[in-house]
Design an enzyme around this catalytic site. Structure first.
Site, mmCIF file in Angstrom:
data_model
loop_
_atom_site.group_PDB
_atom_site.id
_atom_site.type_symbol
_atom_site.label_atom_id
_atom_site.label_comp_id
_atom_site.label_asym_id
_atom_site.label_seq_id
_atom_site.Cartn_x
_atom_site.Cartn_y
_atom_site.Cartn_z
ATOM 1 N N ASP A 62 44.329 42.545 73.172
ATOM 2 C CA ASP A 62 44.023 43.626 72.239
ATOM 3 C C ASP A 62 45.249 43.900 71.361
ATOM 4 O O ASP A 62 46.352 44.094 71.860
ATOM 5 C CB ASP A 62 43.648 44.887 73.014
ATOM 6 C CG ASP A 62 42.876 45.880 72.176
ATOM 7 O OD1 ASP A 62 43.230 46.058 70.991
ATOM 8 O OD2 ASP A 62 41.921 46.475 72.688
ATOM 9 N N SER A 116 38.803 48.472 67.544
ATOM 10 C CA SER A 116 38.373 47.477 68.528
ATOM 11 C C SER A 116 36.857 47.429 68.719
ATOM 12 O O SER A 116 36.333 46.430 69.208
ATOM 13 C CB SER A 116 39.040 47.751 69.875
ATOM 14 O OG SER A 116 40.433 47.602 69.794
ATOM 15 N N ASP A 173 36.082 51.052 77.854
ATOM 16 C CA ASP A 173 36.738 51.103 76.550
ATOM 17 C C ASP A 173 36.047 50.132 75.586
ATOM 18 O O ASP A 173 35.219 49.313 75.987
ATOM 19 C CB ASP A 173 38.215 50.747 76.712
ATOM 20 C CG ASP A 173 39.069 51.230 75.548
ATOM 21 O OD1 ASP A 173 38.628 52.116 74.802
ATOM 22 O OD2 ASP A 173 40.192 50.709 75.394
ATOM 23 N N THR A 175 36.550 47.298 73.773
ATOM 24 C CA THR A 175 36.439 45.841 73.875
ATOM 25 C C THR A 175 35.545 45.409 75.032
ATOM 26 O O THR A 175 34.619 44.619 74.835
ATOM 27 C CB THR A 175 37.833 45.202 73.968
ATOM 28 O OG1 THR A 175 38.585 45.567 72.802
ATOM 29 C CG2 THR A 175 37.745 43.699 74.051
ATOM 30 N N ARG A 186 32.085 54.751 70.324
ATOM 31 C CA ARG A 186 32.850 54.193 71.440
ATOM 32 C C ARG A 186 33.355 55.255 72.399
ATOM 33 O O ARG A 186 33.651 54.964 73.555
ATOM 34 C CB ARG A 186 34.040 53.386 70.905
ATOM 35 C CG ARG A 186 35.012 54.181 70.053
ATOM 36 C CD ARG A 186 36.200 53.365 69.596
ATOM 37 N NE ARG A 186 37.118 53.084 70.683
ATOM 38 C CZ ARG A 186 38.234 52.358 70.569
ATOM 39 N NH1 ARG A 186 38.544 51.825 69.403
ATOM 40 N NH2 ARG A 186 39.001 52.148 71.607
ATOM 41 N N GLN A 331 34.564 37.529 80.045
ATOM 42 C CA GLN A 331 35.497 38.099 79.069
ATOM 43 C C GLN A 331 36.585 38.831 79.822
ATOM 44 O O GLN A 331 36.302 39.643 80.705
ATOM 45 C CB GLN A 331 34.771 39.063 78.122
ATOM 46 C CG GLN A 331 35.724 39.738 77.124
ATOM 47 C CD GLN A 331 34.989 40.626 76.130
ATOM 48 O OE1 GLN A 331 34.210 40.138 75.323
ATOM 49 N NE2 GLN A 331 35.245 41.928 76.184
ATOM 50 N N GLU A 333 40.258 40.988 79.141
ATOM 51 C CA GLU A 333 41.073 41.625 78.104
ATOM 52 C C GLU A 333 42.393 42.139 78.657
ATOM 53 O O GLU A 333 42.405 42.916 79.615
ATOM 54 C CB GLU A 333 40.306 42.795 77.481
ATOM 55 C CG GLU A 333 41.110 43.512 76.406
ATOM 56 C CD GLU A 333 40.630 44.932 76.139
ATOM 57 O OE1 GLU A 333 40.893 45.433 75.022
ATOM 58 O OE2 GLU A 333 40.030 45.558 77.035
ATOM 59 N N ASP A 338 47.758 46.517 72.949
ATOM 60 C CA ASP A 338 47.386 47.461 71.896
ATOM 61 C C ASP A 338 47.755 48.894 72.252
ATOM 62 O O ASP A 338 48.310 49.636 71.420
ATOM 63 C CB ASP A 338 45.882 47.367 71.654
ATOM 64 C CG ASP A 338 45.360 48.446 70.724
ATOM 65 O OD1 ASP A 338 45.481 48.264 69.494
ATOM 66 O OD2 ASP A 338 44.834 49.461 71.207
ATOM 67 N N LYS A 339 47.457 49.317 73.480
ATOM 68 C CA LYS A 339 47.730 50.707 73.857
ATOM 69 C C LYS A 339 49.210 51.027 73.708
ATOM 70 O O LYS A 339 49.582 52.104 73.234
ATOM 71 C CB LYS A 339 47.309 50.958 75.308
ATOM 72 C CG LYS A 339 45.880 50.583 75.654
ATOM 73 C CD LYS A 339 44.866 51.424 74.942
ATOM 74 C CE LYS A 339 43.465 51.090 75.447
ATOM 75 N NZ LYS A 339 42.403 51.705 74.624
ATOM 76 N N HIS A 342 50.314 51.224 70.043
ATOM 77 C CA HIS A 342 49.995 52.538 69.495
ATOM 78 C C HIS A 342 51.070 53.562 69.866
ATOM 79 O O HIS A 342 51.349 54.491 69.100
ATOM 80 C CB HIS A 342 48.640 53.021 70.012
ATOM 81 C CG HIS A 342 47.475 52.494 69.247
ATOM 82 N ND1 HIS A 342 47.289 52.738 67.905
ATOM 83 C CD2 HIS A 342 46.421 51.725 69.639
ATOM 84 C CE1 HIS A 342 46.172 52.154 67.504
ATOM 85 N NE2 HIS A 342 45.629 51.516 68.541
ATOM 86 N N ASP A 380 41.664 41.143 68.828
ATOM 87 C CA ASP A 380 40.565 41.808 68.136
ATOM 88 C C ASP A 380 40.970 42.270 66.743
ATOM 89 O O ASP A 380 40.142 42.350 65.841
ATOM 90 C CB ASP A 380 40.020 42.974 68.960
ATOM 91 C CG ASP A 380 41.116 43.872 69.515
ATOM 92 O OD1 ASP A 380 42.306 43.615 69.235
ATOM 93 O OD2 ASP A 380 40.783 44.823 70.239
ATOM 94 N N HIS A 381 42.245 42.537 66.553
ATOM 95 C CA HIS A 381 42.748 42.995 65.258
ATOM 96 C C HIS A 381 44.265 42.915 65.283
ATOM 97 O O HIS A 381 44.886 42.740 66.335
ATOM 98 C CB HIS A 381 42.310 44.435 64.980
ATOM 99 C CG HIS A 381 42.667 45.389 66.103
ATOM 100 N ND1 HIS A 381 43.956 45.791 66.360
ATOM 101 C CD2 HIS A 381 41.885 45.971 67.050
ATOM 102 C CE1 HIS A 381 43.973 46.590 67.409
ATOM 103 N NE2 HIS A 381 42.732 46.710 67.864
ATOM 104 N N HIS A 421 46.639 50.111 63.522
ATOM 105 C CA HIS A 421 46.139 48.765 63.281
ATOM 106 C C HIS A 421 46.461 48.330 61.855
ATOM 107 O O HIS A 421 46.719 49.156 60.977
ATOM 108 C CB HIS A 421 44.626 48.710 63.466
ATOM 109 C CG HIS A 421 44.164 49.072 64.837
ATOM 110 N ND1 HIS A 421 42.825 49.140 65.176
ATOM 111 C CD2 HIS A 421 44.841 49.377 65.971
ATOM 112 C CE1 HIS A 421 42.705 49.472 66.447
ATOM 113 N NE2 HIS A 421 43.926 49.630 66.950
#
Length: 557
Positions: A62, A116, A173, A175, A186, A331, A333, A338-339, A342, A380-381, A421
């Site tokens: 992520d 996400s 979450d 994803t 979400r 899948q 993750e 990502d967290k 941020h 994802d981004h 992001h």
């Protein structure tokens, strides 16, 4: 079952490894050998397999873009190093990540920077949607539900295959939710979180919260954080956790030991909830700040994670449980990249990206025995982590000491505190059947058909068996006592090989030998040697012949 040669860049094995315990006080970095002269065309051609995959393992970092990969690689392995698994995948491309904004449609405005939810929904369903939306089409407003889109995981489940969903975030979450749920917002993760998703409440005739939908979809293996969401009461009364165990026969596990004790799915699906919220990152935080945090001697410290399993451990167990003749979809993750981005926490993000590399290795180890498995690794981004020249070159910066021993500074400049992001394209890489479809510039929606298995195409000609190649990296000097008791650590890489052997020789006498996988690996050889030199020999053999690589190691007193 197709037999395929597995390709690895000849010098990508565990570069940057600190040979601690092997050279004691004289630890040295293993660097990526420069000036690689191997021509790759035949190896890559031999890797192309147009058949439909039986198994699919999708690994998501992520917020993992090339800048974050580079920062983590520099830190862990040095500027000339390589991640041993992530950087070894043979087919690599770039992937666009834009989505839509709400509107009247059918031509929705473009959202160049997405969260996400729509990005994960894009590969899950093959269709784009709006921010906050989980595997559901766009609409006029965020609170107005769109059309539910069937996901890859749901299609695999409908075909009678086993399915799994793993995350270091809450399993509810965005994803992980996109793989097995459909909802307009979400944030509607548990029954108590449904203020923006009233129409989806079960009491209103809807499918329920994300937690309820994941359970109702009877995903065979669900592993991650988010216990607090599952402790929420459903509209019918019992908690989601109790509903899962009583109605769908889920077996609840809440620590690493309990997960390890599960050996099959014969007694029902598995729900692993290892944290109330998100799981703990691998490294303690180093939070960037105005004027700079950390410094030229700062190294990331391991976090106290208690009994939580790592993403690699969860993925390995999931694969063990899902492995069957019909095939599976998984899948996994690594969400805390990502967290922690941020939070402007560079150490937290580096730790989970390193854990992702370990997870890729788990998948590759399985693929080595099951070559009809497609592995895809991507994000994802993008995110705003940037490598900069120094502590004054960003709103918030942090500096760490890399594996090279030099300072590396990252900046977060999209906000006064924290970070956001970005809309950049990101890396996508793959190995296995139909892996070549990720090359070039693709969109996230393109992954959908590849994971389902595109109609096989004809690959012209049969490539000539490539001649094997081998490379080696190890310490330049080792003490006699250390060599005899602890050994010397040797990093090898090979291509176009069926077997790879590593031998320690002195004066024509073999002191020790071991075999590694066909792509190479890391071994430790011990031996009683005389003062002088020993020679490490790597021999790679395959259909195209054999090749050797040698390196001398000085043996000191």
């Amino acid at each position: 079952m197709h037999r395929r040669k597995r390709f690895m860049l000849a010098a990508s094995a565990t570069a940057g490894l600190v040979l601690a315990g092997t050279i004691a006080a004289q630890a040295e970095l293993t660097q990526y050998p420069q000036g690689n002269t191997l021509e790759k065309s035949a190896d890559l051609a031999a890797q192309i397999d147009s058949s439909k995959p039986r198994n699919v393992i999708l690994i998501i970092g992520d917020g993992m873009d090339d800048s974050m990969i580079t920062a983590a690689r520099d830190y862990e392995h040095g500027a000339s190093g390589r991640f041993p698994a992530l950087d070894a995948l043979p087919f690599t491309g770039a992937m666009t990540t834009h989505g839509y904004k709400v509107g009247e449609g059918p031509d929705y405005p473009i959202a160049y920077v997405s969260d996400s939810a729509p990005t994960a929904s894009a590969w899950s369903t093959g269709k784009k949607t709006v921010d906050g939306r989980i595997s559901q089409g766009p609409s006029t407003a965020a609170t107005v539900p769109g059309e539910d889109y069937e996901t890859v995981l749901e299609q695999y489940k409908a075909d009678g295959k086993l399915v799994g969903n793993v995350s270091t975030a809450e399993i509810t979450d965005a994803t992980p939710a996109a793989a097995g749920a459909h909802i307009n917002a979400r944030a509607c993760q548990g029954p108590a979180d449904m203020s923006n998703c009233v129409a989806a409440k079960k009491s209103e005739g809807g499918k329920g919260s994300i937690a309820e939908q994941l359970v109702d979809n009877e995903i065979d293996v669900l592993l991650g954080g988010g216990l607090n969401r599952f402790n929420q009461a459903t509209d019918a009364g019992p908690s989601v956790k109790d509903y899962a165990t009583s109605t769908h026969d889920y077996r609840l596990v809440q620590d690493k030991a309990a997960l390890e004790a599960v050996t099959s799915l014969e007694d029902g699906p598995v729900l692993g909830l290892f944290s109330g919220g998100n799981m703990t990152p691998m490294y303690q935080p180093l939070v960037a700040q105005a004027g700079g945090a950390g410094g030229q001697d700062t190294r990331c410290e391991p976090a106290e994670r208690g009994a939580q399993p790592s993403i690699a451990e969860m993925t390995k167990k999931a694969i063990e449980l899902l492995d069957n003749e019909k095939g599976f979809f998984l899948q996994a993750e690594s969400a805390m990249i990502d967290k922690q981005e941020h939070a402007s926490d560079i150490c937290g993000a580096i730790g989970d990206l390193t854990s992702l590399d370990e997870t890729v290795q788990v998948a590759l180890d399985y693929q080595a025995q099951h070559p009809d498995t497609l592995i895809i690794v991507t994000g994802d981004h993008g995110h705003s982590t940037q490598i900069v020249g120094g502590p004054n070159e960003g709103r918030q910066t942090a500096t760490v000491k890399t594996a090279d021993g030099d300072p590396l500074t990252v900046a977060y400049s999209t906000a006064v505190s924290g970070s956001n992001h970005t809309g950049t394209q990101i890396r996508v890489a793959a190995s296995g059947p139909q892996a070549a479809n990720v090359t070039g510039v693709i969109d996230q929606t393109d992954l959908y058909l590849t994971m389902l298995g595109r109609t096989p195409s004809e690959v012209g000609g049969t490539p000539t068996a490539a001649k094997p190649a081998a490379s080696i990296a190890t310490a330049k000097k080792v003490g006699r006592k250390v060599l005899a008791t602890k050994g010397v650590q040797i990093v090898t890489a090979a291509s176009a090989a069926a077997t790879v052997k590593v031998t320690l020789v002195q004066g024509g006498k073999t002191l020790a030998k071991k075999s590694v996988t066909a792509k190479g690996g890391v071994v430790t050889l011990k031996g009683k040697a005389k003062k002088g030199k020993v020679t490490v020999v790597v021999t790679a053999s395959g259909a195209g012949g054999s090749a050797t690589a040698k390196q001398s190691v000085k043996v000191a007193k």
